[in-house]
Enzyme design. Structure first.
Site, PDB file in Angstrom:
ATOM      1  N   ARG A 225      -2.786  20.548  38.374  1.00  0.00           N
ATOM      2  CA  ARG A 225      -3.953  20.969  37.589  1.00  0.00           C
ATOM      3  C   ARG A 225      -3.920  20.397  36.176  1.00  0.00           C
ATOM      4  O   ARG A 225      -4.957  20.039  35.617  1.00  0.00           O
ATOM      5  CB  ARG A 225      -4.059  22.496  37.541  1.00  0.00           C
ATOM      6  CG  ARG A 225      -4.428  23.106  38.867  1.00  0.00           C
ATOM      7  CD  ARG A 225      -5.847  22.704  39.262  1.00  0.00           C
ATOM      8  NE  ARG A 225      -6.196  23.306  40.522  1.00  0.00           N
ATOM      9  CZ  ARG A 225      -6.697  22.661  41.565  1.00  0.00           C
ATOM     10  NH1 ARG A 225      -6.916  21.386  41.505  1.00  0.00           N
ATOM     11  NH2 ARG A 225      -6.988  23.282  42.663  1.00  0.00           N
TER      12      ARG A 225
ATOM     13  N   GLU B 104      -4.957  16.910  36.580  1.00  0.00           N
ATOM     14  CA  GLU B 104      -6.390  16.900  36.874  1.00  0.00           C
ATOM     15  C   GLU B 104      -7.200  17.121  35.587  1.00  0.00           C
ATOM     16  O   GLU B 104      -8.205  16.430  35.349  1.00  0.00           O
ATOM     17  CB  GLU B 104      -6.711  17.998  37.889  1.00  0.00           C
ATOM     18  CG  GLU B 104      -8.172  18.083  38.258  1.00  0.00           C
ATOM     19  CD  GLU B 104      -8.456  19.222  39.206  1.00  0.00           C
ATOM     20  OE1 GLU B 104      -9.181  18.972  40.196  1.00  0.00           O
ATOM     21  OE2 GLU B 104      -7.976  20.358  38.980  1.00  0.00           O
TER      22      GLU B 104
ATOM     23  N   SER C 216       0.181   9.441  19.838  1.00  0.00           N
ATOM     24  CA  SER C 216       1.577   9.207  20.195  1.00  0.00           C
ATOM     25  C   SER C 216       2.090  10.310  21.109  1.00  0.00           C
ATOM     26  O   SER C 216       1.748  11.478  20.952  1.00  0.00           O
ATOM     27  CB  SER C 216       2.438   9.171  18.923  1.00  0.00           C
ATOM     28  OG  SER C 216       3.805   9.105  19.257  1.00  0.00           O
TER      29      SER C 216
END
Length: 168
Positions: A91, A94, A117
């Site tokens: 998740r 995602e 960074s």
């Protein structure tokens, strides 16, 4: 460090943490580090710095000299490619993939052509109550902005050092 050695040290470190009964957030409060950085230290994804040793020893007195020494060596920063199958990690990936283009555009609008960074970087996980009263997870990614540079040969030190030398 070999993967097997890293895993055995990580297992010992996580056993020490578990036996302490403390959460990553409790250890973070005791050491002055972020909760994610404490987890990174105990998973051998970050290097323990000398100034932090006394605080970590106080927070986790069961840490042996050998474990401290292992934590102070540069880690082999890696991950298991199968980790993506774990639902929370899936998740998170995602969410980054779904929001990534928009985040990138906003970084470029607000800062210019560059990146965030992941080395000069802070990360934390917090728990808050939403307006609906449900628990919510807050993941903070706090990275230094790094502008892309124009690659001009006059600024390329390796090229400047090569002038006057002969190639074979």
């Amino acid at each position: 460090m070999e993967a097997a050695t890293k895993q055995s040290v990580t297992n010992l470190l996580l056993t020490v943490k578990s036996a302490s009964g403390k959460t990553y957030s409790q250890l973070a409060a005791e050491t002055g580090l972020t909760n994610v950085y404490v987890a990174q230290l105990l998973r051998r994804q970050a290097q323990l710095k000398p100034d932090t040793v006394p605080k970590l020893r106080e927070a986790l007195p069961a840490l042996t000299d050998e474990l401290i020494a292992a934590m102070m060596s540069p880690p082999w920063r890696s991950y298991d490619p199968n980790l993506i199958q774990e639902p929370t990690i899936y998740r998170l990936n995602e969410a980054v993939m779904h929001f990534g283009e928009s985040i990138k555009e906003i970084i470029n609008e607000d800062f210019g052509d560059g990146i965030m960074s992941a080395i000069d970087f802070y990360c934390s996980v917090d728990k808050v109550k939403g307006v609906d009263g449900n628990n919510r997870v807050v993941v903070t990614l706090d990275g230094k902005y790094l502008p892309h540079s124009e690659q001009r040969t006059e600024n390329m030190v390796s090229r400047l050092n090569l002038k006057g030398s002969t190639s074979e």
